[in-house]
Design a protein around this motif. Structure first.
Motif, PDB file in Angstrom:
ATOM      1  N   THR A  66       0.837  -1.203   0.000  1.00 35.03           N
ATOM      2  CA  THR A  66       0.000   0.000   0.000  1.00 35.03           C
ATOM      3  C   THR A  66       0.866   1.245   0.000  1.00 35.03           C
ATOM      4  OG1 THR A  66      -1.755  -1.160   1.200  1.00 35.03           O
ATOM      5  CG2 THR A  66      -1.813   1.243   1.225  1.00 35.03           C
ATOM      6  N   LEU A  67       1.914   1.235   0.800  1.00 43.47           N
ATOM      7  CA  LEU A  67       2.821   2.383   0.832  1.00 43.47           C
ATOM      8  C   LEU A  67       3.452   2.617  -0.537  1.00 43.47           C
ATOM      9  CD1 LEU A  67       4.402   4.590   2.242  1.00 43.47           C
ATOM     10  CD2 LEU A  67       5.994   2.866   3.081  1.00 43.47           C
ATOM     11  N   LEU A  68       3.904   1.557  -1.176  1.00 40.49           N
ATOM     12  CA  LEU A  68       4.530   1.693  -2.490  1.00 40.49           C
ATOM     13  C   LEU A  68       3.564   2.256  -3.531  1.00 40.49           C
ATOM     14  CD1 LEU A  68       6.612  -1.602  -2.623  1.00 40.49           C
ATOM     15  CD2 LEU A  68       7.522   0.728  -2.680  1.00 40.49           C
ATOM     16  N   SER A  69       2.285   1.946  -3.385  1.00 36.67           N
ATOM     17  CA  SER A  69       1.294   2.457  -4.337  1.00 36.67           C
ATOM     18  C   SER A  69       1.104   3.966  -4.209  1.00 36.67           C
ATOM     19  CB  SER A  69      -0.050   1.741  -4.140  1.00 36.67           C
ATOM     20  OG  SER A  69      -0.678   2.146  -2.936  1.00 36.67           O
ATOM     21  N   LEU A  70       1.479   4.529  -3.054  1.00 36.93           N
ATOM     22  CA  LEU A  70       1.313   5.961  -2.834  1.00 36.93           C
ATOM     23  C   LEU A  70       2.585   6.758  -3.108  1.00 36.93           C
ATOM     24  CD1 LEU A  70      -0.757   5.909   0.490  1.00 36.93           C
ATOM     25  CD2 LEU A  70      -1.602   6.346  -1.822  1.00 36.93           C
ATOM     26  N   LEU A  71       3.727   6.112  -3.019  1.00 37.57           N
ATOM     27  CA  LEU A  71       4.993   6.797  -3.261  1.00 37.57           C
ATOM     28  C   LEU A  71       5.204   7.008  -4.759  1.00 37.57           C
ATOM     29  CD1 LEU A  71       7.282   4.941  -0.692  1.00 37.57           C
ATOM     30  CD2 LEU A  71       6.461   7.307  -0.554  1.00 37.57           C
ATOM     31  N   PRO A  72       5.900   8.072  -5.128  1.00 33.74           N
ATOM     32  CA  PRO A  72       6.099   8.353  -6.563  1.00 33.74           C
ATOM     33  C   PRO A  72       6.922   7.267  -7.238  1.00 33.74           C
ATOM     34  CG  PRO A  72       7.466   9.791  -5.202  1.00 33.74           C
ATOM     35  CD  PRO A  72       6.521   9.090  -4.267  1.00 33.74           C
ATOM     36  N   SER A  73       6.551   6.967  -8.476  1.00 32.04           N
ATOM     37  CA  SER A  73       7.258   5.934  -9.244  1.00 32.04           C
ATOM     38  C   SER A  73       8.420   6.504 -10.051  1.00 32.04           C
ATOM     39  CB  SER A  73       6.282   5.228 -10.192  1.00 32.04           C
ATOM     40  OG  SER A  73       5.661   6.169 -11.055  1.00 32.04           O
ATOM     41  N   ASP A  74       8.626   7.822  -9.953  1.00 31.28           N
ATOM     42  CA  ASP A  74       9.723   8.467 -10.670  1.00 31.28           C
ATOM     43  C   ASP A  74      11.066   7.858 -10.260  1.00 31.28           C
ATOM     44  OD1 ASP A  74       7.447  10.145  -9.928  1.00 31.28           O
ATOM     45  OD2 ASP A  74       8.321  11.661 -11.225  1.00 31.28           O
ATOM     46  N   ARG A  75      12.007   7.863 -11.174  1.00 32.57           N
ATOM     47  CA  ARG A  75      13.347   7.360 -10.868  1.00 32.57           C
ATOM     48  C   ARG A  75      14.027   8.231  -9.829  1.00 32.57           C
ATOM     49  NH1 ARG A  75      16.879   7.994 -14.395  1.00 32.57           N
ATOM     50  NH2 ARG A  75      18.307   6.337 -13.708  1.00 32.57           N
ATOM     51  N   ALA A  76      13.750   9.552  -9.862  1.00 35.33           N
ATOM     52  CA  ALA A  76      14.337  10.486  -8.899  1.00 35.33           C
ATOM     53  C   ALA A  76      13.218  11.131  -8.082  1.00 35.33           C
ATOM     54  CB  ALA A  76      15.153  11.555  -9.616  1.00 35.33           C
ATOM     55  N   ALA A  77      13.232  10.924  -6.786  1.00 36.16           N
ATOM     56  CA  ALA A  77      12.233  11.506  -5.889  1.00 36.16           C
ATOM     57  C   ALA A  77      12.805  11.507  -4.477  1.00 36.16           C
ATOM     58  CB  ALA A  77      10.926  10.713  -5.942  1.00 36.16           C
ATOM     59  N   SER A 108      15.696   2.448  -7.241  1.00 37.05           N
ATOM     60  CA  SER A 108      16.397   3.426  -8.068  1.00 37.05           C
ATOM     61  C   SER A 108      17.453   4.132  -7.228  1.00 37.05           C
ATOM     62  CB  SER A 108      15.425   4.471  -8.643  1.00 37.05           C
ATOM     63  OG  SER A 108      16.140   5.520  -9.266  1.00 37.05           O
ATOM     64  N   THR A 109      18.652   4.242  -7.760  1.00 37.01           N
ATOM     65  CA  THR A 109      19.733   4.904  -7.029  1.00 37.01           C
ATOM     66  C   THR A 109      19.528   6.412  -6.956  1.00 37.01           C
ATOM     67  OG1 THR A 109      21.024   5.080  -9.073  1.00 37.01           O
ATOM     68  CG2 THR A 109      21.435   3.156  -7.655  1.00 37.01           C
ATOM     69  N   HIS A 110      18.563   6.932  -7.709  1.00 38.98           N
ATOM     70  CA  HIS A 110      18.306   8.370  -7.725  1.00 38.98           C
ATOM     71  C   HIS A 110      17.204   8.769  -6.735  1.00 38.98           C
ATOM     72  CE1 HIS A 110      20.916   8.909 -11.201  1.00 38.98           C
ATOM     73  NE2 HIS A 110      20.333   7.852 -11.748  1.00 38.98           N
ATOM     74  N   ARG A 111      16.663   7.803  -6.030  1.00 39.78           N
ATOM     75  CA  ARG A 111      15.668   8.118  -4.992  1.00 39.78           C
ATOM     76  C   ARG A 111      16.379   8.339  -3.659  1.00 39.78           C
ATOM     77  NH1 ARG A 111      11.103   3.498  -6.495  1.00 39.78           N
ATOM     78  NH2 ARG A 111      10.361   4.527  -8.411  1.00 39.78           N
ATOM     79  N   THR A 112      15.864   9.278  -2.878  1.00 38.43           N
ATOM     80  CA  THR A 112      16.530   9.620  -1.625  1.00 38.43           C
ATOM     81  C   THR A 112      15.520   9.698  -0.478  1.00 38.43           C
ATOM     82  OG1 THR A 112      16.356  11.980  -2.155  1.00 38.43           O
ATOM     83  CG2 THR A 112      18.417  10.870  -2.725  1.00 38.43           C
ATOM     84  N   ILE A 113      16.018   9.435   0.717  1.00 38.73           N
ATOM     85  CA  ILE A 113      15.200   9.516   1.935  1.00 38.73           C
ATOM     86  C   ILE A 113      15.941  10.356   2.968  1.00 38.73           C
ATOM     87  CG2 ILE A 113      14.191   8.232   3.859  1.00 38.73           C
ATOM     88  CD1 ILE A 113      13.872   5.841   1.987  1.00 38.73           C
ATOM     89  N   VAL A 114      15.261  11.347   3.499  1.00 43.60           N
ATOM     90  CA  VAL A 114      15.750  12.124   4.636  1.00 43.60           C
ATOM     91  C   VAL A 114      14.818  11.819   5.802  1.00 43.60           C
ATOM     92  CG1 VAL A 114      16.158  14.437   5.570  1.00 43.60           C
ATOM     93  CG2 VAL A 114      16.691  13.942   3.161  1.00 43.60           C
ATOM     94  N   THR A 115      15.381  11.451   6.946  1.00 40.17           N
ATOM     95  CA  THR A 115      14.549  11.086   8.096  1.00 40.17           C
ATOM     96  C   THR A 115      14.802  12.021   9.267  1.00 40.17           C
ATOM     97  OG1 THR A 115      14.554   8.761   7.448  1.00 40.17           O
ATOM     98  CG2 THR A 115      13.909   9.263   9.706  1.00 40.17           C
ATOM     99  N   MET A 116      13.711  12.607   9.766  1.00 47.01           N
ATOM    100  CA  MET A 116      13.752  13.366  11.014  1.00 47.01           C
ATOM    101  C   MET A 116      13.286  12.414  12.115  1.00 47.01           C
ATOM    102  SD  MET A 116      14.244  16.009  12.866  1.00 47.01           S
ATOM    103  CE  MET A 116      13.711  16.821  14.375  1.00 47.01           C
ATOM    104  N   PHE A 117      14.214  12.024  12.982  1.00 44.21           N
ATOM    105  CA  PHE A 117      13.887  11.113  14.077  1.00 44.21           C
ATOM    106  C   PHE A 117      13.379  11.927  15.272  1.00 44.21           C
ATOM    107  CE2 PHE A 117      16.601   8.382  11.567  1.00 44.21           C
ATOM    108  CZ  PHE A 117      16.073   7.109  11.757  1.00 44.21           C
ATOM    109  N   HIS A 118      12.059  12.012  15.390  1.00 44.23           N
ATOM    110  CA  HIS A 118      11.473  12.677  16.557  1.00 44.23           C
ATOM    111  C   HIS A 118      11.650  11.795  17.798  1.00 44.23           C
ATOM    112  CE1 HIS A 118       9.535  15.938  14.277  1.00 44.23           C
ATOM    113  NE2 HIS A 118       9.409  15.030  13.321  1.00 44.23           N
ATOM    114  N   GLU A 119      11.733  10.496  17.580  1.00 45.89           N
ATOM    115  CA  GLU A 119      12.090   9.518  18.606  1.00 45.89           C
ATOM    116  C   GLU A 119      12.919   8.440  17.920  1.00 45.89           C
ATOM    117  OE1 GLU A 119       8.581   8.078  20.527  1.00 45.89           O
ATOM    118  OE2 GLU A 119       8.078  10.012  21.423  1.00 45.89           O
ATOM    119  N   VAL A 120      13.577   7.606  18.720  1.00 45.78           N
ATOM    120  CA  VAL A 120      14.366   6.514  18.140  1.00 45.78           C
ATOM    121  C   VAL A 120      13.728   5.176  18.489  1.00 45.78           C
ATOM    122  CG1 VAL A 120      16.638   5.441  17.970  1.00 45.78           C
ATOM    123  CG2 VAL A 120      16.454   7.921  18.271  1.00 45.78           C
TER     124      VAL A 120
END
Length: 371
Positions: A66-77, A108-120
């Protein structure tokens, strides 16, 4: 630049992380032209499809597919994840989230994730809680996410140290940004001498219940020592029979808009709280008090500074024997210190930091660098 911000909930739900993300999105758009599309993870959340001009979609089932269906399918996002384990799973173990992001990121190697850890992760104590038994899984998920992320940020230095260790060398410098005020930041704050002698108790119901049930004597001492004329209780009703405390009337204001709360705080002398002072860097209540220039008064106290916050310097702990304030000059000094500490990580500063982390990833030469 367009990004996806992933959050547990957004308004109208009462959720500090959602408020944080929404305020950040507005500032990123205003200052840097970075536009946000939100994904809300709570299937029971009810809200508009657009909030403050930002498109919003919702996860209907907690599953990686379900999560994958909502995330962009673009090579870079780019995804900006606001992580708090219990916001994404009842027991704080959102395996579905980690798996879905892992699959999306590695496609895709052009996709990126930035995470703000409000808790660990939860502390794992005491043994009769689920956190005791699920601590290893919570820790493993945090480790998976920090290693999956191209950049990480957090609100507390102690969290930053844990995340650096869990990253196994991938992240060597994690920015630590104490949270900003979710109810705004006034452009000008009045000196305490020009304010009403009123004390504010603000925040979620449970936090305010703790004030009245556990800190009654400290609250009373504060009112008497500072000659408080009324107490303003702001938030979801506590269901307590509140009327006075040692002849000081308590006015139950109920839930108010951010603008109304900001106006009240701007004209109040004291903001009172009962919150573990080791964790004030992640308290939006303390942040609001600091941003509005009130005198923060705590029912608890740490012996040493944590995250740059020191008792007697950034908040007053009303110990009858040793720390009674002697003058309005001392009160103003504490309020000023709290206000100045807040300015080092206010909303504009944080938006700039996030923008730097997000836009650096769009440059190929930074693609595989450590943080």
């Amino acid at each position: 630049m367009n990004i996806i911000q992933f959050v547990p909930r957004l308004p109208p739900a009462i959720d500090g992380v959602g408020d944080y993300a929404l305020n950040l999105a507005c500032q990123l758009r205003q200052d840097f032209g970075i536009k946000t599309h939100f994904i809300v993870s709570d299937p029971t959340w009810t809200g508009a499809t657009h909030i403050e001009g930002f498109p919003v979609r919702k996860v209907t089932v907690h599953s990686a597919d379900t999560l994958l269906s909502l995330l962009p399918s673009d090579r870079a996002a780019t995804v900006l994840l606001h992580y708090v384990g219990y916001g994404y799973a009842k027991r704080g173990c959102p395996v579905w989230l980690a798996d879905g992001l892992q699959r999306w990121r590695t496609a895709s190697t052009h996709r990126t994730i930035v995470t703000m850890f409000h808790e660990v992760y939860a502390s794992g104590r005491p043994p009769w809680t689920s956190a005791f038994w699920l601590f290893p899984l919570q820790r493993n998920l945090a480790s998976q996410l920090v290693q999956l992320s191209d950049r990480c940020l957090t609100s507390k230095q102690g969290y930053g140290d844990i995340l650096t260790y869990l990253s196994q060398g991938k992240h060597t410098s994690i920015p630590c940004l104490p949270v900003f005020s979710n109810i705004g930041e006034p452009e000008r704050v009045l000196p305490l001498t020009e304010r009403q002698r009123q004390l504010v108790v603000f925040g979620g119901r449970e936090k305010r219940l703790r004030v009245y049930q556990n800190s009654w004597s400290i609250l009373s001492h504060t009112c008497q020592h500072l000659e408080i004329e009324q107490i303003l209780d702001i938030g979801t009703p506590t269901q307590l029979s509140l009327s006075t405390i040692d002849h000081v009337p308590i006015m139950e204001m109920g839930q108010q808009s951010a603008k109304e709360i900001s106006s009240i705080l701007s004209n109040s002398l004291v903001g009172f709280f009962d919150y573990p002072t080791d964790f004030l860097a992640k308290s939006t209540i303390f942040a609001a008090y600091c941003a509005h220039g009130v005198l923060p008064v705590s029912a608890q106290c740490t012996a040493l500074p944590v995250d740059g916050i020191a008792p007697g310097k950034h908040y007053w702990f009303p110990d009858k024997q040793t720390t009674d304030l002697k003058s309005v000059t001392q009160m103003q000094a504490i309020a000023n210190n709290a206000y100045n500490w807040y300015q080092t990580h206010n909303l504009s500063v944080q938006a700039k930091t996030f923008a730097t982390q997000l836009t650096a990833l769009s440059q190929p030469k930074f693609r595989n660098n450590n943080s």
